[in-house]
Scaffold this motif. Structure first.
Motif, mmCIF file in Angstrom:
data_model
loop_
_atom_site.group_PDB
_atom_site.id
_atom_site.type_symbol
_atom_site.label_atom_id
_atom_site.label_comp_id
_atom_site.label_asym_id
_atom_site.label_seq_id
_atom_site.Cartn_x
_atom_site.Cartn_y
_atom_site.Cartn_z
ATOM 1 N N VAL A 148 32.631 36.757 52.459
ATOM 2 C CA VAL A 148 32.654 37.606 52.316
ATOM 3 C C VAL A 148 32.765 38.131 50.271
ATOM 4 N N ILE A 149 32.023 38.628 50.021
ATOM 5 C CA ILE A 149 32.763 38.791 48.052
ATOM 6 C C ILE A 149 32.820 40.165 48.096
ATOM 7 N N TYR A 150 33.539 40.433 47.201
ATOM 8 C CA TYR A 150 33.872 41.521 46.841
ATOM 9 C C TYR A 150 34.180 41.929 45.213
ATOM 10 N N ASP A 151 33.881 43.059 44.171
ATOM 11 C CA ASP A 151 33.994 43.107 42.924
ATOM 12 C C ASP A 151 35.229 43.527 42.729
ATOM 13 N N GLU A 152 35.220 44.147 41.215
ATOM 14 C CA GLU A 152 36.139 43.824 40.359
ATOM 15 C C GLU A 152 37.101 45.836 41.166
#
Length: 202
Positions: A148-152
């Motif tokens: 899973v990728i998360y933003d700032e």
């Protein structure tokens, strides 16, 4: 461990595509949904309970978790009917973050209703994390897995998808190795979370 996730490989899916892809595979004939969660704070999109927690309304956040009991129970009745095991390994650092305190109260409901949750002290995996923290991994049977990728803002932004059977089999084996080391959720919750007062939210 989890070497296939460390070189940035995998097909990158934006959040809507990831959710669609996940839903398609989840609806198939899978026997296992496995998750590793490593981050100590996130922004939960679409969660009224998290919104209340973030606004400093701890009592409201707990009430809203309990308000989900019927829908969560229905979800786990469905997984039981399908023969689908849902196993989650939650890595925890101390002192417990405010987010994690909120999340653990959400997990308490899920654990009561059928999710197989274990908790592992981050200090127990220091040797595994010499080259960086464990990824946030989701595995659906032997069909697909995601990092899973998360933003700032620490919101879910998508995922990297992996469909190689050998990589998936290796990841499931590595997951089970760590999962066996974890503590059963109810014992952890009663010792570490239940005695805490309302968290301080900045």
């Amino acid at each position: 461990m989890f070497e296939c996730f460390r070189d940035g490989s995998g097909e990158v899916l934006k959040r809507p595509d990831y959710l669609d892809d996940f839903g398609r595979f989840y609806a198939g004939d899978i026997h296992l949904l496995a998750k590793i969660e490593r981050g100590q704070t996130f922004t939960e999109q679409g969660s009224p309970s998290w919104d209340a927690f973030a606004a400093g309304d701890w009592a409201g956040a707990l009430r809203l978790i309990e308000a989900e009991r019927d829908s969560v129970a229905a979800y786990f009745r469905d997984t039981a009917r399908r023969g689908l095991a849902f196993r989650r390994l939650r890595i925890v650092e101390f002192p417990v973050s405010p987010y994690l305190q909120w999340e653990m109260n959400s997990f308490r409901l899920r654990s009561e209703l059928g999710e197989e949750i274990r908790v592992l002290d981050a200090r127990e995996i220091a040797d595994v994390e010499r080259d960086g923290p464990l990824p946030e991994v989701v595995v659906l049977g032997n069909s697909v897995m995601y990092a899973v990728i998360y933003d700032e803002e620490l919101k879910g932004a998508g995922a990297r998808r992996f469909i190689d059977p050998g990589q998936i089999a290796t990841t499931v084996t590595e997951f089970e190795c760590l999962y066996r080391k974890g503590e059963e959720f109810p014992e952890f919750f009663e010792r570490e979370i239940a005695p805490l007062g309302p968290p301080a939210v900045r």
